[in-house]
Design an enzyme around this catalytic site. Structure first.
Site, short mmCIF file in Angstrom:
data_model
loop_
_atom_site.label_atom_id
_atom_site.label_comp_id
_atom_site.label_asym_id
_atom_site.label_seq_id
_atom_site.Cartn_x
_atom_site.Cartn_y
_atom_site.Cartn_z
N LYS A 146 0.87 -1.19 0.00
CA LYS A 146 0.00 0.00 0.00
C LYS A 146 0.89 1.23 0.00
CE LYS A 146 -2.35 1.78 3.67
NZ LYS A 146 -2.18 3.23 3.69
N ASP A 156 -3.28 4.34 -2.19
CA ASP A 156 -4.23 4.82 -1.18
C ASP A 156 -4.24 6.35 -1.17
OD1 ASP A 156 -5.81 5.06 1.10
OD2 ASP A 156 -4.19 4.55 2.49
N LYS A 165 -7.25 8.20 -1.44
CA LYS A 165 -8.52 8.65 -0.84
C LYS A 165 -9.04 9.92 -1.52
CE LYS A 165 -7.57 6.78 3.77
NZ LYS A 165 -6.13 6.51 3.79
N ASP A 205 -13.45 14.99 -4.38
CA ASP A 205 -13.53 16.31 -5.04
C ASP A 205 -14.79 16.31 -5.90
OD1 ASP A 205 -12.84 18.84 -6.20
OD2 ASP A 205 -10.73 18.37 -5.88
N ILE A 206 -14.98 17.33 -6.73
CA ILE A 206 -16.17 17.31 -7.59
C ILE A 206 -16.01 16.17 -8.60
CG2 ILE A 206 -16.71 19.76 -7.27
CD1 ILE A 206 -15.48 20.26 -10.05
N THR A 236 -13.49 16.46 -11.59
CA THR A 236 -12.07 16.45 -11.22
C THR A 236 -11.63 15.03 -10.86
OG1 THR A 236 -12.25 18.72 -10.44
CG2 THR A 236 -10.41 17.45 -9.58
N THR A 276 -10.95 5.77 10.50
CA THR A 276 -10.90 5.21 11.86
C THR A 276 -10.52 6.29 12.89
OG1 THR A 276 -8.75 4.33 11.23
CG2 THR A 276 -10.53 2.75 11.39
N GLY A 307 0.61 -2.44 8.81
CA GLY A 307 1.74 -1.52 8.78
C GLY A 307 2.78 -1.92 9.79
N ARG A 308 2.72 -1.24 10.95
CA ARG A 308 3.81 -1.37 11.91
C ARG A 308 4.06 -2.77 12.44
NH1 ARG A 308 1.43 3.89 14.71
NH2 ARG A 308 -0.36 2.99 13.63
O1 C5P Z 1 0.81 0.68 11.21
P1 C5P Z 1 -0.65 0.32 11.02
O2 C5P Z 1 -0.86 -1.17 10.81
O3 C5P Z 1 -1.54 0.90 12.08
O4 C5P Z 1 -1.01 1.02 9.63
C1 C5P Z 1 -2.31 0.96 9.09
C2 C5P Z 1 -2.34 1.64 7.75
O5 C5P Z 1 -3.69 1.67 7.29
C3 C5P Z 1 -1.85 3.08 7.74
O6 C5P Z 1 -1.23 3.30 6.46
C4 C5P Z 1 -3.12 3.90 7.87
O7 C5P Z 1 -3.03 5.16 7.27
C5 C5P Z 1 -4.11 3.02 7.09
N1 C5P Z 1 -5.52 3.21 7.40
C6 C5P Z 1 -6.05 3.03 8.68
N2 C5P Z 1 -7.40 3.23 8.91
C7 C5P Z 1 -8.20 3.58 7.88
C8 C5P Z 1 -7.69 3.73 6.59
C9 C5P Z 1 -6.33 3.55 6.39
O8 C5P Z 1 -5.34 2.69 9.62
N3 C5P Z 1 -9.51 3.70 8.08
#
Ligand code: C5P
Length: 233
Positions: free
Chosen positions: A32, A59, A61, A64-65, A68, A123, A211-212
C-alpha cells in the site's frame, strides 16, 4: 476474490522503502502506497515497483467534484496499479465518475482497471466527532452501512473498514479491506478497533492492511509470513 496481506508502506522516501523491500528477496508482497510516499516520489516510484512485479494499492482517498475525480482517476487508471480508493462521502455520482475515469485510463493504456474501493468513515473519526463536529447525527454503524450501500450502487467493488465491520460488508457482497491489524503481543499504537490476522480471517475480511506489525518488527519477513499463515491459509 483472493485473500491477501497488504503491507502499509508508510516510509518517508523511496530509498527507505527499497531498503525495507530488500529484506524480502524474491518475495513480492502486495504494497500500500499512501499520500506521503506518492506526493514525494510520484508516478516513477509506482512504475518502478510495478516493473519489479509488486501489486500496488494506491491509497490516495480522492474526494472532489465528480469531474475532477474522473480526470484524476483516468491518470491513475493508466498507471497500472491494482487497487485505489475514494471517499464515499463524495457521493454516488463522484464514485461513478471515478470508476469511469479508471476504466478510460486503463483502456487507453491497454491495462485492466484497478479495483476501486470506498473509505466509509476514517478510523480517526469516532461517533462523537461525527455527531458533534460533522453534524452527522447517526450511529457509526448505520453511517458505515449507508456509505457501503452507496459504494455498491455506484458499482464499486468494496470498502475500507474495521475488521469488526467485515461481516456486515461481507453480507452485502462487497469486499473488505481492513486496517487495524496487530499480531499478538505487538503494540496497539494509535489504532483503536483492532484484530489479529486470524481474527480478521474469521470475520471475513478480504484483504488485511498491516503496517507497523510488519514494518517495525525485528524480522519483517517473519512477521509478514506469520500474517500470511494466519490470514490466508
Ligand atoms: O501501522 P498500522 O498497521 O496501524 O497502519 C495501518 C495503515 O492503514 C496506515 O497506512 C493507515 O493510514 C491506514 N488506514 C487506517 N485506517 C483507515 C484507513 C487507512 O489505519 N480507516
Amino acid at each position: 476474490m483472493g485473500k491477501d496481506v497488504i503491507i502499509a508502506c508508510d516510509f518517508a522516501s523511496a530509498e527507505e522503502l527499497f531498503g525495507f523491500l530488500e529484506k524480502f528477496g524474491e518475495k513480492r508482497p502486495y504494497l500500500k502506497i499512501g499520500m506521503e510516499l506518492y506526493f514525494k516520489e510520484g508516478q516513477s516510484l509506482v512504475k518502478k515497483l510495478k516493473e519489479k512485479g509488486f501489486k500496488i494499492f494506491l491509497d490516495l482517498k480522492m474526494h472532489d467534484i465528480p469531474n475532477t475525480v474522473r480526470k484524476a482517476s483516468k491518470i491513475i487508471g493508466a498507471l497500472g496499479v491494482d487497487m485505489t480508493n475514494v471517499h464515499a462521502s463524495g457521493g454516488k455520482r463522484m464514485m461513478e465518475e471515478a470508476l469511469l475515469g479508471l476504466k478510460e485510463g486503463a483502456s487507453e493504456a491497454g491495462l485492466e482497471p484497478p479495483i476501486l474501493i470506498a473509505v466509509t468513515q476514517l478510523t480517526s473519526t469516532d461517533e462523537r466527532m461525527m455527531n458533534n463536529e460533522l453534524l452527522i447525527e447517526k450511529k457509526m454503524e448505520d453511517v458505515v452501512k449507508h456509505y457501503a450501500e452507496l459504494a455498491k450502487e455506484a458499482g464499486l467493488a468494496g470498502v475500507v473498514c474495521s475488521p469488526l465491520e467485515a461481516p456486515m460488508v461481507d453480507n452485502m457482497y462487497l469486499l473488505s479491506v481492513t486496517p487495524g491489524i496487530r499480531l499478538l503481543g505487538d503494540s496497539v499504537d494509535d489504532q483503536k478497533r483492532i484484530s489479529t490476522p486470524e481474527g480478521a480471517r474469521k470475520m471475513g475480511s478480504t484483504y488485511i492492511v498491516v503496517g507497523r506489525s510488519i514494518t517495525a518488527a525485528d524480522d519483517p519477513v517473519y512477521a509478514y509470513d506469520k500474517c500470511i499463515l494466519e490470514f490466508c491459509l
